[in-house]
Design a protein around this motif. Structure first.
Motif, PDB file in Angstrom:
ATOM      1  N   UNK A 120       0.834  -1.194   0.000  1.00 21.36           N
ATOM      2  CA  UNK A 120       0.000   0.000   0.000  1.00 21.36           C
ATOM      3  C   UNK A 120       0.860   1.231   0.000  1.00 21.36           C
ATOM      4  N   UNK A 121       0.344   2.313  -0.561  1.00 23.38           N
ATOM      5  CA  UNK A 121       1.092   3.567  -0.609  1.00 23.38           C
ATOM      6  C   UNK A 121       0.224   4.640  -1.184  1.00 23.38           C
ATOM      7  N   UNK A 122       0.568   5.900  -0.933  1.00 22.69           N
ATOM      8  CA  UNK A 122      -0.232   7.010  -1.427  1.00 22.69           C
ATOM      9  C   UNK A 122       0.024   7.229  -2.898  1.00 22.69           C
ATOM     10  N   UNK A 123      -0.987   7.741  -3.578  1.00 21.96           N
ATOM     11  CA  UNK A 123      -0.851   8.049  -5.000  1.00 21.96           C
ATOM     12  C   UNK A 123      -0.261   9.430  -5.146  1.00 21.96           C
ATOM     13  N   UNK A 124       0.840   9.544  -5.876  1.00 24.02           N
ATOM     14  CA  UNK A 124       1.508  10.824  -6.097  1.00 24.02           C
ATOM     15  C   UNK A 124       0.939  11.442  -7.360  1.00 24.02           C
ATOM     16  N   UNK A 125       0.422  12.642  -7.255  1.00 23.74           N
ATOM     17  CA  UNK A 125      -0.105  13.330  -8.417  1.00 23.74           C
ATOM     18  C   UNK A 125       0.845  14.428  -8.807  1.00 23.74           C
ATOM     19  N   UNK A 130      11.203  -6.828  -4.758  1.00 25.27           N
ATOM     20  CA  UNK A 130      10.524  -7.865  -3.971  1.00 25.27           C
ATOM     21  C   UNK A 130       9.008  -7.724  -4.023  1.00 25.27           C
ATOM     22  N   UNK A 131       8.523  -6.587  -4.459  1.00 22.63           N
ATOM     23  CA  UNK A 131       7.086  -6.348  -4.586  1.00 22.63           C
ATOM     24  C   UNK A 131       6.844  -5.542  -5.852  1.00 22.63           C
ATOM     25  N   UNK A 132       5.594  -5.448  -6.244  1.00 25.58           N
ATOM     26  CA  UNK A 132       5.196  -4.574  -7.347  1.00 25.58           C
ATOM     27  C   UNK A 132       4.001  -3.761  -6.897  1.00 25.58           C
ATOM     28  N   UNK A 133       4.092  -2.453  -7.043  1.00 28.36           N
ATOM     29  CA  UNK A 133       2.999  -1.561  -6.652  1.00 28.36           C
ATOM     30  C   UNK A 133       2.539  -0.747  -7.845  1.00 28.36           C
ATOM     31  N   UNK A 134       1.240  -0.770  -8.115  1.00 25.67           N
ATOM     32  CA  UNK A 134       0.655   0.110  -9.121  1.00 25.67           C
ATOM     33  C   UNK A 134       0.257   1.396  -8.414  1.00 25.67           C
ATOM     34  N   UNK A 135       0.845   2.508  -8.819  1.00 22.07           N
ATOM     35  CA  UNK A 135       0.575   3.782  -8.166  1.00 22.07           C
ATOM     36  C   UNK A 135      -0.506   4.572  -8.892  1.00 22.07           C
ATOM     37  N   UNK A 189       8.226  -8.443  -9.989  1.00 23.67           N
ATOM     38  CA  UNK A 189       9.342  -7.943  -9.165  1.00 23.67           C
ATOM     39  C   UNK A 189      10.706  -8.325  -9.739  1.00 23.67           C
ATOM     40  N   UNK A 190      10.801  -9.488 -10.380  1.00 23.80           N
ATOM     41  CA  UNK A 190      12.068  -9.893 -10.991  1.00 23.80           C
ATOM     42  C   UNK A 190      12.484  -8.918 -12.096  1.00 23.80           C
ATOM     43  N   UNK A 191      11.510  -8.476 -12.888  1.00 21.10           N
ATOM     44  CA  UNK A 191      11.805  -7.484 -13.923  1.00 21.10           C
ATOM     45  C   UNK A 191      12.261  -6.177 -13.280  1.00 21.10           C
ATOM     46  N   UNK A 192      11.596  -5.792 -12.193  1.00 20.65           N
ATOM     47  CA  UNK A 192      11.968  -4.557 -11.498  1.00 20.65           C
ATOM     48  C   UNK A 192      13.379  -4.646 -10.931  1.00 20.65           C
ATOM     49  N   UNK A 193      13.762  -5.829 -10.448  1.00 20.42           N
ATOM     50  CA  UNK A 193      15.128  -6.000  -9.939  1.00 20.42           C
ATOM     51  C   UNK A 193      16.145  -5.802 -11.058  1.00 20.42           C
ATOM     52  N   UNK A 194      15.820  -6.285 -12.253  1.00 23.71           N
ATOM     53  CA  UNK A 194      16.686  -6.047 -13.405  1.00 23.71           C
ATOM     54  C   UNK A 194      16.780  -4.550 -13.684  1.00 23.71           C
TER      55      UNK A 194
END
Length: 246
Positions: A6-11, A168-173, A217-222
């Motif tokens: 979870x996380x706030x959406x940055x506009x 390690x995670x993926x977040x859609x913002x 997450x593996x793609x993000x680590x790359x």
């Protein structure tokens, strides 16, 4: 299923040449228009001079400092092993020397193109957190922001995801469905709701949508390794340019 955080959406907003650049600018925190590097570097030696009571450092001396810095960086540089095999298949990497935009592209099915854009020098420093581990040693939690664009043949819209990950995670913002043929997105255009306000089942389905297309997450680590390596290579090129200029 990809684990969400979870996380706030940055506009954010920024004038851009095309809609992909506009999304990248918002996602990568480029409001100021400045090129503030995510991995900031400083020359190992600085000079302070006061006209009239101290000797002014010569250009030749300054040039030597840059040479020493370049020689040090060149001698200690090693490409990350994680990049040796290239991007995760079937993605292909597009990059240009001197340009901090990196793009991964792949086809999906018979009618889709998936593009992942990440900008080296406009990462959000607030996304990196420093904390002490169990042994009391300082640990750096580094995350990366990138934009995923999904285009379909014979479609006038494109689906755009603004994402964050530390490998390690993926977040859609943020998520938007917008015209694909407009150079600049109309700020008055409705492109979708706030992602976190969507029903949980809808959110889960969109994470599955990305995972099926290789956005993991593996793609993000790359991408994390790629961005760090690109920044280092550009830094060494910049040092060479400075030496030539001086």
């Amino acid at each position: 299923m990809v684990r969400m955080r979870s996380g706030s959406v940055h506009t954010m907003s920024m004038k851009a040449l095309d809609s992909r650049s506009q999304h990248a600018a918002r996602a990568f925190g480029a409001e100021s228009g400045g090129a503030s590097s995510y991995w900031r570097r400083n020359l190992s030696t600085t000079f302070a001079s006061k006209a009239g009571d101290e000797d002014v450092v010569s250009t030749a001396s300054i040039k030597n400092v840059f040479k020493k810095e370049w020689e040090h960086e060149k001698s200690t540089y090693e490409p990350p092993e994680e990049l040796a095999q290239g991007p995760p298949e079937p993605f292909t990497l597009t990059e240009t020397k001197g340009d901090t935009l990196l793009t991964l592209t792949r086809s999906y099915g018979s009618d889709e193109t998936v593009m992942v854009d990440v900008m080296v020098n406009d990462q959000d420093e607030e996304e990196s957190l420093a904390f002490e581990d169990e042994d009391g040693e300082l640990d750096i939690d580094v995350s990366i922001e990138f934009v995923v664009t999904v285009l379909k043949k014979d479609k006038d819209e494109e689906l755009v995801f603004e994402c964050s990950s530390d490998g390690s995670y993926l977040e859609i913002k943020n998520l938007s469905l917008e015209p694909s043929d407009e150079d600049e997105l109309d700020e008055a255009l409705y492109t979708g709701p706030v992602f976190e306000e969507l029903d949980d089942e809808v959110q889960e389905s969109l994470y599955s949508f990305l995972q099926e297309r290789g956005i993991t997450p593996d793609l993000a680590e790359y991408l994390l390794n790629l961005v760090h390596d690109k920044e280092q290579r550009e830094y060494m090129d910049w040092l060479q340019k400075m030496i030539t200029f001086l």
